[in-house]
Design an enzyme around this catalytic site. Structure first.
Site, PDB file in Angstrom:
ATOM      1  N   TYR A  14       3.826  -3.621   9.138  1.00 58.84           N
ATOM      2  CA  TYR A  14       2.712  -3.981  10.004  1.00 58.84           C
ATOM      3  C   TYR A  14       2.556  -5.481  10.257  1.00 58.84           C
ATOM      4  O   TYR A  14       2.111  -5.880  11.311  1.00 58.84           O
ATOM      5  CB  TYR A  14       1.395  -3.466   9.394  1.00 58.84           C
ATOM      6  CG  TYR A  14       1.415  -2.001   9.070  1.00 58.84           C
ATOM      7  CD1 TYR A  14       1.593  -1.047  10.065  1.00 58.84           C
ATOM      8  CD2 TYR A  14       1.288  -1.566   7.759  1.00 58.84           C
ATOM      9  CE1 TYR A  14       1.635   0.303   9.757  1.00 58.84           C
ATOM     10  CE2 TYR A  14       1.312  -0.222   7.441  1.00 58.84           C
ATOM     11  CZ  TYR A  14       1.488   0.715   8.448  1.00 58.84           C
ATOM     12  OH  TYR A  14       1.530   2.041   8.149  1.00 58.84           O
ATOM     13  N   ASP A  16       4.473  -8.311  10.782  1.00 63.00           N
ATOM     14  CA  ASP A  16       5.125  -8.975  11.920  1.00 63.00           C
ATOM     15  C   ASP A  16       4.591  -8.431  13.242  1.00 63.00           C
ATOM     16  O   ASP A  16       4.306  -9.186  14.175  1.00 63.00           O
ATOM     17  CB  ASP A  16       6.643  -8.768  11.850  1.00 63.00           C
ATOM     18  CG  ASP A  16       7.231  -9.274  10.550  1.00 63.00           C
ATOM     19  OD1 ASP A  16       6.792 -10.330  10.084  1.00 63.00           O
ATOM     20  OD2 ASP A  16       8.116  -8.602   9.997  1.00 63.00           O
ATOM     21  N   TYR A 212       0.121  -3.803  -0.746  1.00 67.55           N
ATOM     22  CA  TYR A 212       1.413  -3.200  -1.020  1.00 67.55           C
ATOM     23  C   TYR A 212       1.289  -2.426  -2.338  1.00 67.55           C
ATOM     24  O   TYR A 212       0.289  -2.550  -3.060  1.00 67.55           O
ATOM     25  CB  TYR A 212       2.490  -4.275  -1.181  1.00 67.55           C
ATOM     26  CG  TYR A 212       2.641  -5.227  -0.024  1.00 67.55           C
ATOM     27  CD1 TYR A 212       3.123  -4.796   1.208  1.00 67.55           C
ATOM     28  CD2 TYR A 212       2.314  -6.586  -0.166  1.00 67.55           C
ATOM     29  CE1 TYR A 212       3.280  -5.682   2.268  1.00 67.55           C
ATOM     30  CE2 TYR A 212       2.466  -7.472   0.890  1.00 67.55           C
ATOM     31  CZ  TYR A 212       2.952  -7.017   2.109  1.00 67.55           C
ATOM     32  OH  TYR A 212       3.094  -7.893   3.155  1.00 67.55           O
ATOM     33  N   GLN A 274      -6.900  -3.568  15.526  1.00 68.65           N
ATOM     34  CA  GLN A 274      -7.217  -4.859  14.932  1.00 68.65           C
ATOM     35  C   GLN A 274      -8.704  -5.210  15.004  1.00 68.65           C
ATOM     36  O   GLN A 274      -9.262  -5.672  13.995  1.00 68.65           O
ATOM     37  CB  GLN A 274      -6.350  -5.938  15.570  1.00 68.65           C
ATOM     38  CG  GLN A 274      -4.882  -5.806  15.164  1.00 68.65           C
ATOM     39  CD  GLN A 274      -3.978  -6.838  15.805  1.00 68.65           C
ATOM     40  OE1 GLN A 274      -4.221  -7.291  16.916  1.00 68.65           O
ATOM     41  NE2 GLN A 274      -2.914  -7.207  15.111  1.00 68.65           N
ATOM     42  N   ARG A 290      -3.133  -8.412   2.355  1.00 69.59           N
ATOM     43  CA  ARG A 290      -1.719  -8.602   2.040  1.00 69.59           C
ATOM     44  C   ARG A 290      -1.011  -9.306   3.184  1.00 69.59           C
ATOM     45  O   ARG A 290      -1.497  -9.325   4.326  1.00 69.59           O
ATOM     46  CB  ARG A 290      -1.055  -7.253   1.789  1.00 69.59           C
ATOM     47  CG  ARG A 290      -0.944  -6.426   3.060  1.00 69.59           C
ATOM     48  CD  ARG A 290      -0.265  -5.085   2.847  1.00 69.59           C
ATOM     49  NE  ARG A 290       0.609  -4.785   3.979  1.00 69.59           N
ATOM     50  CZ  ARG A 290       1.050  -3.570   4.254  1.00 69.59           C
ATOM     51  NH1 ARG A 290       0.722  -2.550   3.490  1.00 69.59           N
ATOM     52  NH2 ARG A 290       1.851  -3.379   5.286  1.00 69.59           N
ATOM     53  N   GLY A 291       0.178  -9.862   2.882  1.00 65.32           N
ATOM     54  CA  GLY A 291       1.035 -10.399   3.940  1.00 65.32           C
ATOM     55  C   GLY A 291       0.416 -11.576   4.665  1.00 65.32           C
ATOM     56  O   GLY A 291      -0.149 -12.481   4.065  1.00 65.32           O
ATOM     57  N   GLU A 292       0.491 -11.565   5.999  1.00 69.06           N
ATOM     58  CA  GLU A 292       0.036 -12.711   6.792  1.00 69.06           C
ATOM     59  C   GLU A 292      -1.142 -12.399   7.694  1.00 69.06           C
ATOM     60  O   GLU A 292      -2.142 -13.118   7.698  1.00 69.06           O
ATOM     61  CB  GLU A 292       1.194 -13.255   7.630  1.00 69.06           C
ATOM     62  CG  GLU A 292       0.805 -14.467   8.471  1.00 69.06           C
ATOM     63  CD  GLU A 292       1.999 -15.177   9.093  1.00 69.06           C
ATOM     64  OE1 GLU A 292       1.864 -15.690  10.211  1.00 69.06           O
ATOM     65  OE2 GLU A 292       3.074 -15.223   8.459  1.00 69.06           O
ATOM     66  N   ASP A 293      -1.061 -11.320   8.474  1.00 73.10           N
ATOM     67  CA  ASP A 293      -2.102 -11.066   9.466  1.00 73.10           C
ATOM     68  C   ASP A 293      -3.448 -10.792   8.810  1.00 73.10           C
ATOM     69  O   ASP A 293      -4.452 -11.436   9.135  1.00 73.10           O
ATOM     70  CB  ASP A 293      -1.697  -9.900  10.372  1.00 73.10           C
ATOM     71  CG  ASP A 293      -2.671  -9.703  11.528  1.00 73.10           C
ATOM     72  OD1 ASP A 293      -2.911 -10.670  12.277  1.00 73.10           O
ATOM     73  OD2 ASP A 293      -3.205  -8.587  11.677  1.00 73.10           O
ATOM     74  N   SER A 294      -3.505  -9.843   7.885  1.00 78.39           N
ATOM     75  CA  SER A 294      -4.783  -9.535   7.243  1.00 78.39           C
ATOM     76  C   SER A 294      -5.263 -10.710   6.384  1.00 78.39           C
ATOM     77  O   SER A 294      -6.467 -10.912   6.207  1.00 78.39           O
ATOM     78  CB  SER A 294      -4.679  -8.260   6.409  1.00 78.39           C
ATOM     79  OG  SER A 294      -3.716  -8.397   5.381  1.00 78.39           O
TER      80      SER A 294
END
Length: 402
Positions: A14, A16, A212, A274, A290-294
């Site tokens: 999700y 990227d 994750y 979103q 997690r990650g970048e967007d959230s």
């Protein structure tokens, strides 16, 4: 109207897709750009983009042309975009790169080629941001290009010497207004199948959990269940859900499921678009992301958050986590800083955490952390946003036609 091509290969389901979809929508809505988003796994985008038909090779949603990026994707030189964004070093199709070079070789303006990198708070990013890298070949193609092209590295970031963060115009004002509207929040909770706060136990803490898989998650859930504070956990469908279901001994792990154990109640939420996810972050007291967007959206929510950084080989992500924390902690009082960073480190496997004790210490600092989260969002929003910086950068490339 300028056409911009954004290429995205999905790596972690999700993140990227989420970043490039959000960027494309903002470019279309705020900057008069006609974006074409090329994505190799449309199914990853479909869950956050209602109305997307994964069977269609080309479709338009929210003024963004979505294209299925297949192995045979190629574009004639006359269809090359004015600006080409290679998201997260995904590498453009060789045929497309050759088309860009042929266009330039025949006297036309070469496209502005941007490698949009992953977000990082590390110091070295400032020295690399906006640097150009001459490209004489297309990928692994041994044949030289008819025209050398410059690829520019563009780094999102947290300082004036970086490319900023994705943030739509007026986002902070909209968020503040929604968070001040108790009736609107109650409507949101009911729509999600969750009782409004006035119908919940007194002092209940509401936590979103988007994560994750994590070996320490069962211990955290156990600490919540055995704690003194009622806690309602909102779990969107995703990779952490099987672990949550297993904790409750549940078989049905579908949206709408609800489980309880001790002080902990968990609700399984459907994966949303979103804007819907933003509103969930705004409504919760604390968010696991997690990650970048959230991760970025949690910052704009102005709520305390726990970040699970995307794991990298040889624990390279630990340095990235520490670099952001050094910036984020700012003027946090020592007790609040110590409590929050302890949970961050434990959640990311950097240190072993006594979860009942670590969580109790964090909650004891809740007021301090809430004030800090709001202050951080205000300060971060003084920087020009990523989409606007990309538009400004492209316009300043020599020879580029605005």
């Amino acid at each position: 109207m300028q056409v911009w091509d954004i290429f995205c290969r999905v790596v972690d389901n999700y993140g990227d897709a989420g970043v490039t979809w959000r960027l494309a929508r903002q470019l279309a809505a705020e900057h008069g750009v006609a974006p074409r988003l090329w994505i190799d796994e449309p199914a990853a985008l479909a869950r956050m983009c209602p109305g997307l038909d994964t069977a269609l090779p080309v479709q338009t949603l929210e003024k963004v042309e979505l294209r299925h990026w297949t192995a045979g994707a190629a574009t004639a030189a006359d269809a090359i975009a004015a600006v080409v964004i290679e998201a997260f070093a995904c590498e453009l199709p060789p045929a497309y790169v050759r088309g860009m070079a042929e266009r330039a070789a025949h006297g036309a303006q070469a496209p502005v080629w941007i490698n949009l990198e992953y977000l990082s708070a590390e110091d070295w990013v400032e020295g690399t941001h906006k640097l150009a890298s001459p490209q004489a070949r297309a990928g692994d193609d041994p044949e030289p290009l008819p025209q050398v092209l410059n690829k520019h590295f563009f780094f999102p970031g947290f300082t004036p010497a970086t490319g900023g963060l994705l943030r739509e115009r007026g986002l902070m004002q909209v968020r503040a207004k929604v968070q001040a509207d108790a009736a609107a929040e109650a409507v949101l909770w009911r729509a999600l199948g969750v009782p409004p706060r006035e119908e919940a136990p007194a002092g209940e803490l509401r936590v979103s959990l988007f994560a994750y898989e994590n070996p320490v998650l069962p211990a955290l859930l156990a600490a919540w269940a055995a704690g003194v504070t009622p806690l309602r956990c909102l779990v969107p469908e995703g990779r952490a859900l099987p672990q949550v279901a297993a904790f409750f001994g549940a078989v049905d792990a579908q949206a709408g499921a609800q489980w309880s154990r001790g002080q902990l109640t968990a609700h399984v939420l459907p994966f949303t678009d979103q804007p819907g996810y933003d509103r969930l972050l705004w409504a919760c007291d604390l968010n696991f992301v997690r990650g970048e967007d959230s991760f970025v959206r949690a910052q704009w929510a102005a709520r305390p958050f726990i970040w699970q950084i995307y794991p990298q080989a040889e624990a390279a992500h630990h340095a990235k986590l520490t670099a952001f924390w050094q910036r984020y902690r700012g003027a946090l009082p020592e007790a609040g800083e110590r409590a929050m960073y302890r949970v961050w480190r434990g959640w990311n496997g950097i240190a072993v955490a006594d979860w009942p004790d670590a969580w109790a210490a964090l909650i004891a600092q809740r007021t301090v952390l809430e004030v800090h989260a709001d202050d951080w969002a205000v300060r971060a929003a003084t920087q020009t946003d990523l989409a606007a910086q990309l538009v400004e950068f492209a316009a300043k490339v020599p020879g580029f036609a605005v």
